[in-house]
Design an enzyme around this catalytic site. Sequence first.
Site, PDB file in Angstrom:
ATOM      1  N   GLU A 110     -23.741 -16.581 -10.773  1.00 16.02           N
ATOM      2  CA  GLU A 110     -22.867 -15.687 -10.010  1.00 16.02           C
ATOM      3  C   GLU A 110     -23.495 -15.368  -8.660  1.00 16.02           C
ATOM      4  OE1 GLU A 110     -23.014 -11.561 -11.843  1.00 16.02           O
ATOM      5  OE2 GLU A 110     -24.012 -12.735 -13.373  1.00 16.02           O
ATOM      6  N   CYS A 169     -33.204 -21.987  42.884  1.00 16.31           N
ATOM      7  CA  CYS A 169     -32.943 -22.810  41.699  1.00 16.31           C
ATOM      8  C   CYS A 169     -34.232 -23.491  41.231  1.00 16.31           C
ATOM      9  CB  CYS A 169     -31.892 -23.857  42.050  1.00 16.31           C
ATOM     10  SG  CYS A 169     -31.693 -25.093  40.752  1.00 16.31           S
ATOM     11  N   CYS A 183     -26.745 -21.870  41.210  1.00 19.17           N
ATOM     12  CA  CYS A 183     -27.490 -22.640  42.200  1.00 19.17           C
ATOM     13  C   CYS A 183     -26.489 -23.127  43.230  1.00 19.17           C
ATOM     14  CB  CYS A 183     -28.153 -23.829  41.504  1.00 19.17           C
ATOM     15  SG  CYS A 183     -28.559 -25.170  42.637  1.00 19.17           S
ATOM     16  N   ASP A 219       0.825  -1.208   0.000  1.00 19.17           N
ATOM     17  CA  ASP A 219       0.000   0.000   0.000  1.00 19.17           C
ATOM     18  C   ASP A 219       0.861   1.262   0.000  1.00 19.17           C
ATOM     19  OD1 ASP A 219      -2.060  -1.705   0.096  1.00 19.17           O
ATOM     20  OD2 ASP A 219      -2.843  -1.081   2.058  1.00 19.17           O
ATOM     21  N   CYS A 227     -28.578 -30.921  43.583  1.00 17.67           N
ATOM     22  CA  CYS A 227     -29.462 -30.363  42.561  1.00 17.67           C
ATOM     23  C   CYS A 227     -29.538 -31.344  41.393  1.00 17.67           C
ATOM     24  CB  CYS A 227     -28.909 -29.015  42.077  1.00 17.67           C
ATOM     25  SG  CYS A 227     -29.807 -28.372  40.662  1.00 17.67           S
ATOM     26  N   CYS A 273     -33.940 -27.438  42.002  1.00 17.46           N
ATOM     27  CA  CYS A 273     -33.865 -28.032  43.337  1.00 17.46           C
ATOM     28  C   CYS A 273     -34.318 -27.101  44.461  1.00 17.46           C
ATOM     29  CB  CYS A 273     -32.451 -28.519  43.621  1.00 17.46           C
ATOM     30  SG  CYS A 273     -31.272 -27.191  43.881  1.00 17.46           S
ATOM     31  N   LYS A 286     -32.608 -17.255  -3.767  1.00 15.90           N
ATOM     32  CA  LYS A 286     -32.231 -16.660  -2.479  1.00 15.90           C
ATOM     33  C   LYS A 286     -31.831 -17.737  -1.465  1.00 15.90           C
ATOM     34  CE  LYS A 286     -32.992 -12.686  -1.801  1.00 15.90           C
ATOM     35  NZ  LYS A 286     -34.008 -11.626  -1.924  1.00 15.90           N
ATOM     36  N   LYS A 323     -25.215 -13.338  -5.689  1.00  8.80           N
ATOM     37  CA  LYS A 323     -26.060 -12.146  -5.625  1.00  8.80           C
ATOM     38  C   LYS A 323     -25.528 -11.299  -4.471  1.00  8.80           C
ATOM     39  CE  LYS A 323     -30.768 -10.541  -5.833  1.00  8.80           C
ATOM     40  NZ  LYS A 323     -30.816  -9.494  -4.819  1.00  8.80           N
ATOM     41  N   ASP A 378     -24.964  -8.350  -1.814  1.00 10.80           N
ATOM     42  CA  ASP A 378     -25.891  -7.554  -1.023  1.00 10.80           C
ATOM     43  C   ASP A 378     -25.355  -6.127  -0.927  1.00 10.80           C
ATOM     44  OD1 ASP A 378     -28.276  -7.414   0.183  1.00 10.80           O
ATOM     45  OD2 ASP A 378     -27.659  -8.346   2.066  1.00 10.80           O
ATOM     46  N   TYR A 436     -22.069  -6.812 -13.434  1.00 13.21           N
ATOM     47  CA  TYR A 436     -22.819  -8.010 -13.809  1.00 13.21           C
ATOM     48  C   TYR A 436     -23.656  -7.845 -15.066  1.00 13.21           C
ATOM     49  CZ  TYR A 436     -26.298  -5.655 -10.831  1.00 13.21           C
ATOM     50  OH  TYR A 436     -27.126  -4.746 -10.244  1.00 13.21           O
TER      51      TYR A 436
HETATM   52  S1  IVH Z   1     -28.587  -8.886 -12.514  1.00 13.49           S
HETATM   53  C1  IVH Z   1     -31.755  -7.842 -15.355  1.00 13.49           C
HETATM   54  N1  IVH Z   1     -26.703  -9.878 -10.994  1.00 13.49           N
HETATM   55  O1  IVH Z   1     -30.179  -7.661  -7.318  1.00 13.49           O
HETATM   56  C2  IVH Z   1     -30.792  -8.257 -14.353  1.00 13.49           C
HETATM   57  N2  IVH Z   1     -28.264  -8.391 -10.039  1.00 13.49           N
HETATM   58  O2  IVH Z   1     -33.029  -8.179  -7.388  1.00 13.49           O
HETATM   59  C3  IVH Z   1     -30.567  -7.240 -13.324  1.00 13.49           C
HETATM   60  N3  IVH Z   1     -27.841  -7.902  -7.674  1.00 13.49           N
HETATM   61  O3  IVH Z   1     -31.094  -4.543  -8.620  1.00 13.49           O
HETATM   62  C4  IVH Z   1     -29.723  -7.591 -12.213  1.00 13.49           C
HETATM   63  N4  IVH Z   1     -26.045  -9.134  -7.483  1.00 13.49           N
HETATM   64  O4  IVH Z   1     -28.885  -4.707  -7.334  1.00 13.49           O
HETATM   65  C5  IVH Z   1     -27.782  -9.078 -11.059  1.00 13.49           C
HETATM   66  N5  IVH Z   1     -24.943 -10.778  -9.756  1.00 13.49           N
HETATM   67  C6  IVH Z   1     -26.021  -9.991  -9.840  1.00 13.49           C
HETATM   68  C7  IVH Z   1     -26.492  -9.261  -8.735  1.00 13.49           C
HETATM   69  C8  IVH Z   1     -27.625  -8.477  -8.866  1.00 13.49           C
HETATM   70  C9  IVH Z   1     -26.873  -8.310  -6.860  1.00 13.49           C
HETATM   71  C10 IVH Z   1     -28.947  -6.993  -7.275  1.00 13.49           C
HETATM   72  C11 IVH Z   1     -29.090  -5.804  -8.169  1.00 13.49           C
HETATM   73  C12 IVH Z   1     -30.523  -5.810  -8.656  1.00 13.49           C
HETATM   74  C13 IVH Z   1     -31.180  -6.719  -7.676  1.00 13.49           C
HETATM   75  C14 IVH Z   1     -32.347  -7.422  -8.315  1.00 13.49           C
END
Ligand code: IVH
Length: 676
Positions: free
Chosen positions: A117, A412, A430, A37, A436, A415, A318, A119, A121, A229
């Site tokens: 891939e 207790c 206790c 860094d 006990c 007991c 999910k 999803k 958060d 994505y």
């Molecule tokens: S694809 C038409 N890929 O999930 C496809 N979405 O529930 C549009 N998200 O608004 C989304 N990881 O913010 C896609 N690998 C991923 C994702 C992803 C997170 C979120 C994204 C989207 C929401 C939809």
Amino acid sequence: MSTELPPEVVRRAAELRKQIEYHNRRYYQFDEPVIADAEYDALLRELQALEREYPELQTPDSPTQRVGAAPLAAFAEVRHEVPMLSLDNAFEDGDVLDFDRRIREKLERDDTEYLAEPKLDGLAVSLLYEDGVLVRGATRGDGHSGEDVTHNVRTIRAIPLRLSGSGYPQRFEVRGEVFMPKTGFEAMNRKALEAGEKVFVNPRNAAAGSLRQLDPAATAARPLAFYCYGYGVYPAEALPATQYELMERFRNWGLPINPEIRQIRGAQGCLDYYRDLMARRHGLPYEIDGVVYKLGRFDWQAEMGYVARAPRWAVAHKFPAEEATTRVLAIEVQVGRTGALTPVARLESVFVGGVTVTNATLHNADEVRRKDIRINDWVVVRRAGDVIPEVVKSIPERRPADAAEFVMPAHCPACGSEVELEEGEAIARCSGGLYCPAQHKEAIKHFASRRAMDIEGLGDKLVDQLLERRLVDTVADLYRLTVEQLAELERMGIKSAENLVAALEKSKATTLPRFLYALGIREVGEVTARNLALHLHGLDSIIAADEDALQAIPDVGPTMAAHIAAFFRQPHNLEVIRDLRAVGLHWQETEAGPAGAQLLAGKTFVLTGTLESLTRDQAKEKLQALGAKVSGSVSKKTSYVVAGTEAGSKLAKAQELGVEILDESGLLALLGNGEI
Ligand code: IVH
């Protein structure tokens, strides 16, 4: 008036930018930085100095210009030329099978291929590049228009201000997720806590809050990252054939792509991917709440089309939620082996983290008070991975009028003995000891447990029955049980009864440390039990030792010495010990462990790095069995440091202090015959 720019300065600035961009990619795209860094910062500072001296050198896409803009008064609106869609959700395997079936039916083919891939958060953003330069960043908003957060996305180092390589369209949009990696989130919350500021509840909220700062300097201070994505505006004729190829192009242009992206086949491929990622979810450096499957080929995607605001060619599968809300029906108190009283919340059953949860430990009365959890409250329950469920917090906004505070009982529940709260201790206990029934039961379970007497087949339910039918009172009674008695118990047959009697017989030949540990003396764990055996030579001298003699033993302090002495003053305990010897328990009095005891007495070891042929815990156990002490930190008193592969700072410290270093073969030789 314009100053002449010296050509070597122009060259050096261009070179620095190229290097900085390269290191950004190594860091964010490949997760493989090749410089420290501090070296990176030095490159950036050199460029900043040049640009200060020759302001004409500055361009908006220079890596020095990430925090360029002044704070805004408000965000401008961005209308999305191509809407930002959302995804349909799948919760069960069946939903994924349906998704794949609908596609096969519509396409009239069976060889579906997907891109899978994680999803992430975080929150979705759309990045507009013109002539390879980032010109605008926008949030999703309602899908049709979002907020202009250009000044903030520019501060995210994972997002290239200028694309590398060539062949990108003159104007196009990259879509992806801005998120906060777990380590950054934890560090940020730690700092906030120290400064007495508000902490974020999860990385998602932290990412969203960070991106929606009016002052870009504030966003720059937040540890945000980004993975692409998809795409938004994009010339149709320039699109490759598949989603995967597009991601590869993005990668070549310096845009970060999630390394977990895979091409998979059919619904089974989807489900395999899902299970693999779910198992590894907690080891990933960022939070994910599921996986996304996208039909691989763009022509197939076009054929499937859209419904409402989600594509028919993609779905989000999910993971089961790790947090849920439910009600506290009661707070009961459980009595442990040493009499410790633990409040336990009985919950209205709730499905969380993939299982149905009906109880959660509340640890102690302080914790109940701190989290302000009351009977009848609505609470948030969390079960992450395989850890035991916990009550995270109460929801006072939903508190019913009949909510009642928890009070630790004065007697207790098992007991009726008085409950004691020791000075400075959060734990209520206790005072009934083995009278006990709850403590009694836990004591027997502990005696039989694997690391104590190791009586195979003597499980929880069986101990319950033995006590209920009064077949056993003290642990010595276990050894008087007959096959006939045991065979009559529920879920026992002749065979298991015989096995248990054999296991009891086998357990009679034990070691003094195991026996001492099995007695369940308060605060006496395996290490202390071993030290007692090692230093006091024989059970009778341990029984006779006064508190001073006990405190002379390594790691035994005044409290522990008091507990040990008190245990052996109790006539009842001495009687049980006599009885156990009478039924045949035996050990070698001066042996502190398996064969060859004490060869390493007085030596201190520190283990570091990974060993090949045994785990660190196993090595520790073996060393201790030979009388050695195993410590966590290196000092001048350390006799040996055992260094496995990838040993780190402890090895360096040993070298610095001149402590002798052993490799794995040296350790094995030592364990084998006590000599190196
Ligand atoms: S694809 C038409 N890929 O999930 C496809 N979405 O529930 C549009 N998200 O608004 C989304 N990881 O913010 C896609 N690998 C991923 C994702 C992803 C997170 C979120 C994204 C989207 C929401 C939809």
